[in-house]
Scaffold this motif. Structure first.
Motif, mmCIF file in Angstrom:
data_model
loop_
_atom_site.group_PDB
_atom_site.id
_atom_site.type_symbol
_atom_site.label_atom_id
_atom_site.label_comp_id
_atom_site.label_asym_id
_atom_site.label_seq_id
_atom_site.Cartn_x
_atom_site.Cartn_y
_atom_site.Cartn_z
ATOM 1 N N LEU A 343 0.826 -1.029 0.142
ATOM 2 C CA LEU A 343 -0.121 -0.062 -0.022
ATOM 3 C C LEU A 343 1.122 1.301 -0.144
ATOM 4 O O LEU A 343 1.610 1.582 0.923
ATOM 5 C CB LEU A 343 -0.949 0.031 1.349
ATOM 6 N N LYS A 344 0.781 1.965 -0.978
ATOM 7 C CA LYS A 344 1.472 3.172 -1.083
ATOM 8 C C LYS A 344 0.842 4.245 -1.675
ATOM 9 O O LYS A 344 -0.086 4.212 -2.464
ATOM 10 C CB LYS A 344 2.963 2.799 -2.156
ATOM 11 N N TRP A 345 1.460 5.406 -1.466
ATOM 12 C CA TRP A 345 1.123 6.722 -2.273
ATOM 13 C C TRP A 345 1.326 6.951 -3.691
ATOM 14 O O TRP A 345 2.067 6.431 -4.073
ATOM 15 C CB TRP A 345 1.454 8.163 -1.681
ATOM 16 N N THR A 346 0.337 7.455 -4.598
ATOM 17 C CA THR A 346 0.724 8.112 -5.894
ATOM 18 C C THR A 346 0.629 9.471 -5.792
ATOM 19 O O THR A 346 0.712 10.299 -4.934
ATOM 20 C CB THR A 346 -0.431 7.601 -6.702
ATOM 21 N N ASN A 347 0.862 10.016 -6.929
ATOM 22 C CA ASN A 347 1.268 11.651 -7.170
ATOM 23 C C ASN A 347 -0.019 12.239 -6.889
ATOM 24 O O ASN A 347 -0.080 13.474 -6.627
ATOM 25 C CB ASN A 347 1.660 11.788 -8.547
ATOM 26 N N ASP A 348 -1.240 11.465 -7.015
ATOM 27 C CA ASP A 348 -2.354 12.094 -6.489
ATOM 28 C C ASP A 348 -3.026 12.080 -5.144
ATOM 29 O O ASP A 348 -4.187 12.095 -4.856
ATOM 30 C CB ASP A 348 -3.718 11.384 -7.439
ATOM 31 N N LEU A 368 -15.954 0.596 2.680
ATOM 32 C CA LEU A 368 -15.107 1.114 3.594
ATOM 33 C C LEU A 368 -15.256 2.574 3.678
ATOM 34 O O LEU A 368 -15.067 3.076 2.643
ATOM 35 C CB LEU A 368 -13.696 0.510 3.414
ATOM 36 N N GLN A 369 -15.376 3.273 4.633
ATOM 37 C CA GLN A 369 -15.248 4.666 4.587
ATOM 38 C C GLN A 369 -14.326 5.022 5.867
ATOM 39 O O GLN A 369 -14.316 4.862 7.017
ATOM 40 C CB GLN A 369 -16.834 5.584 4.888
ATOM 41 N N LEU A 370 -13.571 6.143 5.687
ATOM 42 C CA LEU A 370 -12.683 6.748 6.580
ATOM 43 C C LEU A 370 -12.734 8.328 6.286
ATOM 44 O O LEU A 370 -12.778 8.937 5.418
ATOM 45 C CB LEU A 370 -11.109 6.321 6.350
ATOM 46 N N SER A 371 -12.894 9.189 7.475
ATOM 47 C CA SER A 371 -13.024 10.392 7.615
ATOM 48 C C SER A 371 -12.123 10.991 8.610
ATOM 49 O O SER A 371 -12.045 10.516 9.878
ATOM 50 C CB SER A 371 -14.399 11.220 8.069
ATOM 51 N N ASN A 372 -10.976 12.043 8.186
ATOM 52 C CA ASN A 372 -10.058 12.395 8.948
ATOM 53 C C ASN A 372 -9.566 11.219 9.984
ATOM 54 O O ASN A 372 -9.324 11.324 10.944
ATOM 55 C CB ASN A 372 -10.795 13.557 9.990
ATOM 56 N N SER A 373 -9.022 10.383 9.276
ATOM 57 C CA SER A 373 -8.154 9.097 9.946
ATOM 58 C C SER A 373 -7.020 8.862 9.331
ATOM 59 O O SER A 373 -6.751 9.114 8.125
ATOM 60 C CB SER A 373 -9.154 7.837 9.694
ATOM 61 N N GLU A 374 -6.169 8.310 10.128
ATOM 62 C CA GLU A 374 -4.660 8.088 9.475
ATOM 63 C C GLU A 374 -4.816 6.794 8.596
ATOM 64 O O GLU A 374 -5.542 5.980 8.618
ATOM 65 C CB GLU A 374 -3.601 7.528 10.805
ATOM 66 N N SER A 375 -3.964 6.942 7.576
ATOM 67 C CA SER A 375 -3.777 5.874 6.383
ATOM 68 C C SER A 375 -3.449 4.694 6.748
ATOM 69 O O SER A 375 -3.976 3.674 6.446
ATOM 70 C CB SER A 375 -2.796 6.193 5.466
ATOM 71 N N ASP A 396 2.459 -1.965 4.446
ATOM 72 C CA ASP A 396 2.101 -0.394 4.481
ATOM 73 C C ASP A 396 3.233 0.561 4.323
ATOM 74 O O ASP A 396 4.170 0.387 5.367
ATOM 75 C CB ASP A 396 1.469 -0.043 5.908
ATOM 76 N N GLU A 397 3.570 1.218 3.396
ATOM 77 C CA GLU A 397 4.381 2.004 3.060
ATOM 78 C C GLU A 397 3.969 3.475 2.866
ATOM 79 O O GLU A 397 4.451 4.426 2.168
ATOM 80 C CB GLU A 397 5.215 1.621 1.813
ATOM 81 N N THR A 398 2.628 3.809 3.718
ATOM 82 C CA THR A 398 2.162 5.253 3.435
ATOM 83 C C THR A 398 2.764 5.997 4.508
ATOM 84 O O THR A 398 2.806 7.206 4.811
ATOM 85 C CB THR A 398 0.689 5.137 3.651
ATOM 86 N N GLY A 399 3.457 5.598 5.720
ATOM 87 C CA GLY A 399 3.897 6.226 6.708
ATOM 88 C C GLY A 399 2.939 6.223 8.079
ATOM 89 O O GLY A 399 3.201 6.405 9.090
ATOM 90 N N GLY A 400 1.630 5.919 7.615
ATOM 91 C CA GLY A 400 0.590 5.733 8.494
ATOM 92 C C GLY A 400 -0.126 6.757 9.179
ATOM 93 O O GLY A 400 -1.083 6.638 9.901
ATOM 94 N N THR A 401 0.692 7.929 9.055
ATOM 95 C CA THR A 401 0.181 9.126 10.218
ATOM 96 C C THR A 401 -0.799 10.234 9.349
ATOM 97 O O THR A 401 -1.308 10.850 9.637
ATOM 98 C CB THR A 401 1.325 9.959 10.748
ATOM 99 N N ARG A 402 -0.591 10.555 8.045
ATOM 100 C CA ARG A 402 -1.189 11.278 7.195
ATOM 101 C C ARG A 402 -3.068 10.943 7.151
ATOM 102 O O ARG A 402 -3.443 10.019 7.250
ATOM 103 C CB ARG A 402 -0.949 11.128 5.593
ATOM 104 N N HIS A 403 -3.749 12.003 7.568
ATOM 105 C CA HIS A 403 -5.065 11.896 7.937
ATOM 106 C C HIS A 403 -5.732 11.986 6.542
ATOM 107 O O HIS A 403 -5.360 12.783 5.733
ATOM 108 C CB HIS A 403 -5.563 13.052 8.813
ATOM 109 N N ILE A 404 -6.802 11.216 6.158
ATOM 110 C CA ILE A 404 -7.392 11.260 4.871
ATOM 111 C C ILE A 404 -8.851 10.966 4.920
ATOM 112 O O ILE A 404 -9.387 10.635 5.929
ATOM 113 C CB ILE A 404 -6.736 9.907 3.965
ATOM 114 N N ASP A 405 -9.582 11.307 3.860
ATOM 115 C CA ASP A 405 -11.014 11.041 3.791
ATOM 116 C C ASP A 405 -10.959 9.972 2.671
ATOM 117 O O ASP A 405 -10.421 10.180 1.370
ATOM 118 C CB ASP A 405 -11.858 12.240 3.400
#
Length: 452
Positions: A343-348, A368-375, A396-405
């Motif tokens: 699991l990783k980020w893209t340019n978007d 699945l729904q996430l609001s203001n939750s860590e990746s 998981d290679e997202t770092g885990g701390t960025r909050h996402i919707d």
């Protein structure tokens, strides 16, 4: 951080016998096969309606009471199958779901699965007291069979609830229902060489115990799973595993560190470097219950461990060392190059960055729904669907701390479907080689197995 606790078709619950019905009359447990079942009264919820029902109103039908809980995996997993059986046998059979959970808890729980056709068409008793008092039990799930004439036929596990048994009963044939066994944990294990008392019966660690280790074979009718016991400070000091394969026991033993959230090593993070591994892990069709139960009977164990002061060795490390000694094996965590789902980020990625709002996380098998939750929440929620079934490790290679919707519509148990649904979202799941920690189990020729 979400912490996920898994127990595969077994959960522990303490029962109470202090319930009453009618005008303060105590309910007597029905434990004798062939005894007449009292005309208990209870409220049933079905298709949005609620009504009072008595046992006597079900005369002429084979009644199956399915005792469970909203937190009980098997209770959820069996519902589609039970609904199918109800539809097949119609008015000849009445299957009723029974839970002590409140109607409020159940209603919230149902909202997660209301898209699943027929799963919740069965009538359900909530806030139960009378039925649990009449049919006491310790392990879930628990199935009680009442004959069309109103007599207790038996209490079983899920393996007995099938078309063959029901058809035989309705045809008037003599049927032997294999009884479900509900002994206390200490009654299920053989005496150990070193042991003290048997605990307080509440799942807590008995601080009078200095060290206790017990092992015995398969216990028929007791289900499968793990109970962890803590001392008065909340530290894990005891572990009780019921009817688990050697593979599963090692999963429990190494369920700490990076696997702490799961409390087990995922099956796809275990390498069996053994000349013969057929007795270590069941690889057949899990829906073939006859074959599965036969395999479990030959290859499963009950294991109990208590340690007053593990010192530098944790409970898990002590368990791993003991398992190696008992089964003549050698186990350790090693770095290996493995093909993984990543699991990783893209340019978007910026598309997912959270706006201001309350943190919210919710999922069901298809959404699945996430609001203001860590990746990391996304990773952990997907992991609970993949950690046993998928053959490929998931990292998981997202770092885990960025909050996402994020709102995701896909069959969450299908990695390919999830990867497709994530396309263009700012996250992706790709298959790549990574050097990761794997639990490696091999035969230790210098150690003779104590267990035959």
């Amino acid at each position: 951080m979400l912490r996920l606790l898994y127990c595969t078709i077994f959960f522990w619950c303490l029962f109470r016998l202090s319930y009453t019905y009618g005008a303060g009359r105590p309910i007597k447990p029905v434990v004798c096969i062939g005894c007449k079942v009292a005309d208990l009264s209870f409220r049933v919820h079905s298709n949005g309606n609620e009504k009072q029902l008595k046992i006597s109103q079900l005369r002429g039908k084979l009644v199956i009471l399915d005792f469970g809980a909203t937190w009980c995996g098997p209770f959820i997993g069996q519902m589609c199958r039970l609904a199918s059986l109800q539809k097949k046998f119609g008015a000849c059979v009445q299957i009723i779901l029974v839970t002590r959970d409140s109607q409020v808890v159940v209603s919230r729980w149902l909202e997660k699965y209301n898209h699943v056709e027929d799963r919740f068409s069965l009538p359900m008793v909530t806030d139960d007291s009378a039925l649990s008092a009449a049919f006491p039990h310790q392990f879930l799930p628990h199935y009680v069979w009442i004959s069309p004439q109103g007599y207790l036929m038996g209490a079983t596990g899920s393996d007995m609830v099938n078309s063959v048994q029901i058809e035989a009963i309705l045809a008037g044939k003599k049927v032997r229902l294999n009884p479900k066994v509900d002994p206390a944990p200490e009654q299920m294990l053989l005496p150990a060489a070193i042991e003290a008392t048997t605990g307080n019966g509440k799942g807590d660690f008995d601080e009078a115990v200095l060290f206790r280790s017990k092992l015995r074979g398969y216990q028929h009718g007791a289900g499968t799973g793990t109970i962890r016991r803590s001392d008065s400070t909340g530290h894990w000091k005891g572990m009780y595993c019921v009817n688990q394969s050697i593979f599963s026991l090692y999963q429990e033993a190494y369920g700490y560190g990076e696997f702490e959230a799961l409390l087990q090593v995922p099956g796809n993070r275990v390498l069996l470097e053994l000349p013969q591994a057929s007795g270590f892990r069941y690889t057949g069709n899990p829906k073939d219950t006859l074959t599965l139960n036969a395999w479990m009977g030959k290859n499963s164990y009950c294991y109990d461990l208590d340690i007053a002061d593990p010192g530098e060795l944790s409970l898990h490390a002590t368990m791993a060392r003991e398992l190696d000694h008992l089964f003549g094996l050698q186990s350790c965590m090693q770095e290996r190059m493995m093909r993984c789902r990543v699991l990783k980020w893209t340019n978007d990625a910026y598309k997912l960055y959270s706006k201001v709002g309350p943190a919210y996380c919710e999922d069901n098998p298809d959404w699945l729904q996430l609001s203001n939750s860590e990746s990391s929440e996304l990773y952990e929620r997907l992991l609970k669907y993949w950690w046993q079934q998928d053959t490929m490790p998931f990292i998981d290679e997202t770092g885990g701390t960025r909050h996402i919707d994020l709102e995701l519509h896909a069959r969450l148990s299908d990695p390919a479907a999830v990867a497709l649904a994530l396309a263009g979202s700012g996250l992706e799941i790709v298959t790549e080689l990574r050097r990761i920690n794997m639990l490696v189990i091999r035969r230790d020729e210098s150690v003779k197995s104590i267990v035959p």
